[in-house]
Design a protein around this motif. Structure first.
Motif, mmCIF file in Angstrom:
data_model
loop_
_atom_site.group_PDB
_atom_site.id
_atom_site.type_symbol
_atom_site.label_atom_id
_atom_site.label_comp_id
_atom_site.label_asym_id
_atom_site.label_seq_id
_atom_site.Cartn_x
_atom_site.Cartn_y
_atom_site.Cartn_z
ATOM 1 N N VAL A 175 39.359 35.956 32.924
ATOM 2 C CA VAL A 175 39.463 37.392 33.124
ATOM 3 C C VAL A 175 40.902 37.715 33.496
ATOM 4 O O VAL A 175 41.464 37.104 34.420
ATOM 5 C CB VAL A 175 38.510 37.886 34.230
ATOM 6 C CG1 VAL A 175 38.661 39.391 34.431
ATOM 7 C CG2 VAL A 175 37.065 37.547 33.890
ATOM 8 N N ILE A 176 41.502 38.645 32.794
ATOM 9 C CA ILE A 176 42.883 39.026 33.061
ATOM 10 C C ILE A 176 42.902 40.380 33.752
ATOM 11 O O ILE A 176 42.333 41.357 33.266
ATOM 12 C CB ILE A 176 43.700 39.071 31.762
ATOM 13 C CG1 ILE A 176 43.763 37.675 31.140
ATOM 14 C CG2 ILE A 176 45.102 39.606 32.015
ATOM 15 C CD1 ILE A 176 44.539 37.601 29.858
ATOM 16 N N THR A 185 33.835 41.842 37.562
ATOM 17 C CA THR A 185 33.393 41.127 36.365
ATOM 18 C C THR A 185 33.384 39.623 36.624
ATOM 19 O O THR A 185 32.430 38.924 36.261
ATOM 20 C CB THR A 185 34.306 41.446 35.175
ATOM 21 O OG1 THR A 185 34.207 42.841 34.870
ATOM 22 C CG2 THR A 185 33.929 40.644 33.950
ATOM 23 N N ALA A 186 34.436 39.110 37.255
ATOM 24 C CA ALA A 186 34.501 37.682 37.560
ATOM 25 C C ALA A 186 33.381 37.264 38.497
ATOM 26 O O ALA A 186 32.767 36.195 38.320
ATOM 27 C CB ALA A 186 35.863 37.343 38.175
ATOM 28 N N ALA A 187 33.080 38.097 39.502
ATOM 29 C CA ALA A 187 31.997 37.773 40.432
ATOM 30 C C ALA A 187 30.664 37.696 39.705
ATOM 31 O O ALA A 187 29.871 36.763 39.914
ATOM 32 C CB ALA A 187 31.939 38.815 41.548
ATOM 33 N N ILE A 315 38.442 38.112 28.787
ATOM 34 C CA ILE A 315 38.080 39.503 29.041
ATOM 35 C C ILE A 315 39.287 40.168 29.683
ATOM 36 O O ILE A 315 39.702 39.781 30.781
ATOM 37 C CB ILE A 315 36.851 39.617 29.954
ATOM 38 C CG1 ILE A 315 35.619 39.011 29.278
ATOM 39 C CG2 ILE A 315 36.584 41.078 30.316
ATOM 40 C CD1 ILE A 315 34.367 39.042 30.130
ATOM 41 N N ALA A 316 39.853 41.128 28.988
ATOM 42 C CA ALA A 316 41.022 41.847 29.493
ATOM 43 C C ALA A 316 40.562 43.037 30.319
ATOM 44 O O ALA A 316 40.146 44.057 29.764
ATOM 45 C CB ALA A 316 41.904 42.302 28.334
ATOM 46 N N ALA A 317 40.598 42.896 31.630
ATOM 47 C CA ALA A 317 40.268 44.014 32.531
ATOM 48 C C ALA A 317 41.582 44.682 32.904
ATOM 49 O O ALA A 317 41.987 44.718 34.070
ATOM 50 C CB ALA A 317 39.520 43.506 33.755
ATOM 51 N N THR A 318 42.247 45.204 31.899
ATOM 52 C CA THR A 318 43.625 45.672 32.029
ATOM 53 C C THR A 318 43.752 47.183 31.937
ATOM 54 O O THR A 318 44.835 47.705 31.663
ATOM 55 C CB THR A 318 44.496 44.991 30.959
ATOM 56 O OG1 THR A 318 43.817 44.997 29.688
ATOM 57 C CG2 THR A 318 44.764 43.538 31.328
ATOM 58 N N GLY A 319 42.676 47.884 32.168
ATOM 59 C CA GLY A 319 42.735 49.314 32.352
ATOM 60 C C GLY A 319 42.871 50.119 31.084
ATOM 61 O O GLY A 319 42.520 49.681 29.980
ATOM 62 N N PHE A 320 43.422 51.320 31.264
ATOM 63 C CA PHE A 320 43.466 52.325 30.217
ATOM 64 C C PHE A 320 44.814 53.034 30.281
ATOM 65 O O PHE A 320 45.385 53.202 31.367
ATOM 66 C CB PHE A 320 42.332 53.339 30.406
ATOM 67 C CG PHE A 320 40.981 52.700 30.539
ATOM 68 C CD1 PHE A 320 40.190 52.482 29.430
ATOM 69 C CD2 PHE A 320 40.511 52.289 31.781
ATOM 70 C CE1 PHE A 320 38.949 51.874 29.550
ATOM 71 C CE2 PHE A 320 39.271 51.678 31.915
ATOM 72 C CZ PHE A 320 38.497 51.468 30.789
#
Length: 421
Positions: A175-176, A185-187, A315-320
């Motif tokens: 997860v990034i 998400t990682a949890a 999984i790119a949790a890199t926003g918007f």
């Protein structure tokens, strides 16, 4: 001809529709209600905002989250996070009670039209309105790091692309990101047996503190007041005075919109991540490529040390990133008329009206103008009240009429749907 078309049925769109209906405007609302919350967040997530700061807005304040929770046997208490599924259900309940019937078709194109705008639905129907409010949420603005773009979705997805995480059971996932989406998400991945790590550019992860008690000595409240964006006077200003925020110099607004309330995990996620999930702060992905069984990530640390790892999925949790050029439902001609800020976001006036008269914007895309509250449900109340006031002002300055020409000849007359109680 409609007075107003509301495009989008999330917290902002539904709130705008409620205020517009109460103001007597002839309107239509399009979109799948609460779609982002229902379709783009995995089961098991919680709302980061406090329950009292997560209300959709109707003029009378009747359809609040705490009212919904009391009616459905749920708890809405300070410092007790609300499940995302419950919040999505609350939004549907709000729509049933406070909003004219929502047309769940997707609007695929908005263009300048006779006397205002023409909107075309997914099945080809054209509708005409004197004003349009775009409340399209965050999904048009998904941001994936450059190094990961172009890779197949079987290898790289954005955190908002998942309504559940079951497909990753027993796999290795990276997860990034260092914000709430990444950490929660990682949890969830770790709790279902996925081998997961978090890779973040920052030197260390940040965690929000447990909020202070609702009832506390007056001097503590004066020193650090509660607000919908967290305790403290700075957060109170962002939360409670977005109209004053807009009066700040553009350079100041841009800096705050970029840096305020940056990536951080909620206090209730911390114990589920630290000591459980492999954490790699201070690393940035410089390149990525497919390899047998997954993909290889080339990284560089803040100290300049290069390394690599292989994983089955990222999984790119890199926003918007809210940019005008990502508003693909606007016709190129209409989109090209919009004035933009240096960051690519649209200029909005005091009533959320864009530089195109009659085209109003709401939500994330307005954060550079009205501040961080526009990134949260908290901003929906100010937006709905102010935007509808602006629509009414605009309607008073443009021609009126109940019919408009339609392609192929003839006239089209349209009427509003009633609010259901």
């Amino acid at each position: 001809m409609y007075d107003l078309l509301v495009v989008g049925a999330g917290p902002y769109g539904l709130s705008i529709a409620s205020h517009a209906a109460a103001a007597g405007l002839n309107l239509r609302v399009f979109g799948r209600p609460m779609a982002s919350w229902r379709d783009h967040m995995p089961r098991g997530m919680f709302l980061k905002s406090e329950p009292w700061a997560s209300n959709l807005s109707d003029p009378a304040g009747r359809w609040r989250l705490d009212v919904y929770c009391a009616e459905h046997g749920l708890e809405a208490r300070h410092a007790r996070p609300i499940p995302v599924e419950a919040f999505a259900s609350y939004g549907l309940w709000f729509a049933r009670h406070a909003v004219p019937e929502v047309d769940e078709r997707t609007v695929t194109r908005v263009a300048s039209g006779p006397g205002g705008f023409t909107a075309v639905t997914e099945d080809g129907q054209a509708l005409h309105a004197r004003a349009v409010a775009l409340a399209v949420g965050v999904m048009p603005f998904v941001e994936v790091p450059q190094a990961l773009r172009g890779l197949h979705p079987s290898l790289v997805t954005h955190s908002s692309h998942h309504s559940d995480l079951d497909r990753f059971r027993g796999k290795d996932v990276t997860v990034i990101g260092g914000g709430q989406a990444a950490l929660e998400t990682a949890a969830l991945l770790a709790e279902q047996g996925t081998s997961v790590r978090v890779l973040a550019r920052a030197d260390g992860l940040r965690w929000n503190d447990v909020p202070p008690p609702w009832e506390r000595p007056w001097w503590q409240s004066v020193r650090s007041p509660h607000s919908g964006l967290g305790p403290g006077w700075r957060n109170w200003f962002y939360s409670e005075r977005p109209g004053l925020f807009r009066r700040l110099p553009e350079s100041t607004r841009a800096r705050i919109a970029t840096t305020a309330l940056g990536p951080a995990g909620a206090w209730w996620v911390r114990d589920r991540v630290e000591g459980v999930v492999e954490l790699l702060p201070g690393h940035e992905v410089t390149a990525a490529c497919a390899v047998p069984g997954g993909l290889r990530l080339d990284m560089v640390s803040r100290a300049g040390v290069r390394s690599a790892l292989e994983t089955e999925h990222v999984i790119a949790a890199t926003g918007f990133r809210a940019r005008c050029d990502r508003l693909g439902l606007l016709s190129p001609e209409l989109r090209g008329t919009l004035a933009v800020l240096p960051d690519g976001s649209p200029v909005v006036g005091r009533d959320f009206e864009s530089s195109q008269p009659g085209l109003f914007l709401a939500g994330l895309v307005t954060a550079p103008g009205f501040g961080p509250a526009m990134r949260f449900v908290q901003g929906a109340s100010f937006t709905a009240e102010t935007l509808v006031r602006g629509v009414r002002r605009r309607l008073r300055t443009t021609p009126t009429g109940g019919t408009v020409p339609v392609p192929g000849g003839g006239r089209l007359t349209e009427s509003p749907s009633p609010v259901r109680r």
